[in-house]
Design a protein around this motif. Sequence first.
Motif, mmCIF file in Angstrom:
data_model
loop_
_atom_site.group_PDB
_atom_site.id
_atom_site.type_symbol
_atom_site.label_atom_id
_atom_site.label_comp_id
_atom_site.label_asym_id
_atom_site.label_seq_id
_atom_site.Cartn_x
_atom_site.Cartn_y
_atom_site.Cartn_z
ATOM 1 N N ALA A 237 -1.040 7.973 -0.128
ATOM 2 C CA ALA A 237 -1.914 7.320 0.282
ATOM 3 C C ALA A 237 -1.863 7.218 1.483
ATOM 4 O O ALA A 237 -1.546 6.551 1.926
ATOM 5 C CB ALA A 237 -2.159 6.199 -0.786
ATOM 6 N N SER A 238 -3.295 6.693 1.838
ATOM 7 C CA SER A 238 -3.594 6.624 3.356
ATOM 8 C C SER A 238 -3.955 4.757 2.791
ATOM 9 O O SER A 238 -3.709 3.626 2.159
ATOM 10 C CB SER A 238 -5.098 6.441 3.356
ATOM 11 N N ASP A 239 -3.891 4.077 4.545
ATOM 12 C CA ASP A 239 -3.447 2.763 4.410
ATOM 13 C C ASP A 239 -5.485 2.361 3.529
ATOM 14 O O ASP A 239 -4.827 1.041 2.538
ATOM 15 C CB ASP A 239 -3.796 2.120 5.539
ATOM 16 N N SER A 240 -6.179 3.002 3.571
ATOM 17 C CA SER A 240 -7.756 2.512 2.929
ATOM 18 C C SER A 240 -7.753 2.397 1.757
ATOM 19 O O SER A 240 -7.785 1.522 0.367
ATOM 20 C CB SER A 240 -8.745 2.888 3.521
ATOM 21 N N GLU A 241 -6.483 3.699 1.395
ATOM 22 C CA GLU A 241 -6.533 3.921 -0.552
ATOM 23 C C GLU A 241 -5.373 3.082 -0.896
ATOM 24 O O GLU A 241 -5.403 2.726 -2.170
ATOM 25 C CB GLU A 241 -5.966 5.418 -1.085
ATOM 26 N N ARG A 242 -5.138 2.698 -0.509
ATOM 27 C CA ARG A 242 -3.693 2.254 -0.352
ATOM 28 C C ARG A 242 -3.765 0.054 -1.002
ATOM 29 O O ARG A 242 -4.256 0.001 -1.754
ATOM 30 C CB ARG A 242 -2.040 1.786 0.276
ATOM 31 N N LYS A 243 -4.826 -0.282 0.189
ATOM 32 C CA LYS A 243 -5.348 -1.437 -0.297
ATOM 33 C C LYS A 243 -6.249 -0.985 -1.238
ATOM 34 O O LYS A 243 -6.011 -2.595 -2.572
ATOM 35 C CB LYS A 243 -6.038 -2.013 1.226
ATOM 36 N N SER A 244 -7.489 -0.602 -1.420
ATOM 37 C CA SER A 244 -8.090 -0.298 -2.922
ATOM 38 C C SER A 244 -7.169 -0.569 -4.047
ATOM 39 O O SER A 244 -7.625 -1.128 -4.838
ATOM 40 C CB SER A 244 -9.275 0.877 -2.548
ATOM 41 N N GLY A 245 -6.254 0.245 -4.253
ATOM 42 C CA GLY A 245 -5.756 0.350 -5.169
ATOM 43 C C GLY A 245 -4.684 -0.673 -5.906
ATOM 44 O O GLY A 245 -4.104 -0.156 -6.740
ATOM 45 N N THR A 246 -4.334 -0.971 -4.728
ATOM 46 C CA THR A 246 -3.050 -2.281 -5.300
ATOM 47 C C THR A 246 -3.801 -3.405 -4.647
ATOM 48 O O THR A 246 -3.177 -4.334 -5.336
ATOM 49 C CB THR A 246 -2.121 -2.365 -4.186
ATOM 50 N N GLN A 247 -4.553 -3.898 -4.015
ATOM 51 C CA GLN A 247 -4.916 -5.502 -3.796
ATOM 52 C C GLN A 247 -6.396 -5.461 -3.992
ATOM 53 O O GLN A 247 -6.285 -6.245 -5.296
ATOM 54 C CB GLN A 247 -4.688 -5.932 -1.971
ATOM 55 N N ASP A 248 -7.230 -5.167 -3.954
ATOM 56 C CA ASP A 248 -8.839 -4.808 -4.014
ATOM 57 C C ASP A 248 -8.530 -4.818 -5.948
ATOM 58 O O ASP A 248 -9.688 -5.542 -5.913
ATOM 59 C CB ASP A 248 -9.037 -4.082 -3.597
#
Length: 349
Positions: A237-248
């Motif tokens: 995953a990209s950084d933005s995908e990771r942030k969306s999927g794990t933190q947000d």
Amino acid sequence: MADTFKTAQNRLAAVAASLTGGLVGASHQFPAFEDLPKVEGEPQGCIWGLFDKEGKKDEVGTLNLLTPAVVLAASREICTGEHVQLDWPLHNVQFPGFGRKEFSQTKIDLVESLNFKAMDDELYINTQSGSQWDSLKHFAHQATGKYYNGLTHEQATQSDTNGIHNWCERGGIVGRGVLVDWLRWYEHKNGKAPSPVSRHEITVEELEETLKWQGTTTRPGDIMLIRSGYVRWHDNASDSERKSGTQDNSVAIGMQGSEKSVRWLYDHHFAAVAGDTVAFESWPPKFEEGWCLHEWLLVQWGTPIGEMWDLEKLSNLCVQKGRWTFFLTSAPLNVKGGIGSPPGAIAVF
């Protein structure tokens, strides 16, 4: 209530000792789910007291199933000596969920302080922010506030009871591992798998089909691992995908929390379970339905839960070998009263 609870514990131990069938771990027997004696204040299916000895409350739960005989039998899985570690690199979870801090490392040059050309390092680890074991004091039954074997939340905050050090003192976790490669089975049968950052529920029927497709049979005392695709998604995953999927968004694929799942897990008598996803079970659970797997595994049975294990290389090796069982060792951090730990897990073929 205390007398009632003690009576239920004694009845459970007596029923287990009197059974002639269902031998588990060469030394433990279990009643059928419906025949378990009622423990006051707990749902049918609670096994508190089964592993107590000489009036001392047990603190390791179903790890008691990993007897010397079970470990010796598991050692026969070693045929070629090939091995793979199942810990994700500590830095891998770039955006930890649930407000947890990310991993950090400080490298220390000792030349100035000690006049040695040498180095140390200091690590910060939130034990829930990467590959981990959940101990028996990590998650309570949310309605009662109790942990395994009746430990209250207040007692948990003020004592080391049910801590991971108990696992270490009994020699870590060693036994036969079984990979249920649900992701490979699903993609073989259906094509593209559901998103790992959706609340997709992996059912008992799908796990059974996967085991049948692999030609794998489980045994009491096994350590079951489920591959759902979360680690593979995160690695690509990209950084933005990771942030969306794990933190947000705190949503993740996992085993379905249901009565059927609970009964299936009980009937298989696993020593421990683990997966490559955030919470092993589909998250968030439906607490109001009463089938949150964290409450059943950790609280009612004392079964350790492993989360975010890297099962990618293991999956490929299983395909290469044509078998999905192996010798498994795990050395958690020996921390008094520890609540979570990287698994230090190695699969050996």
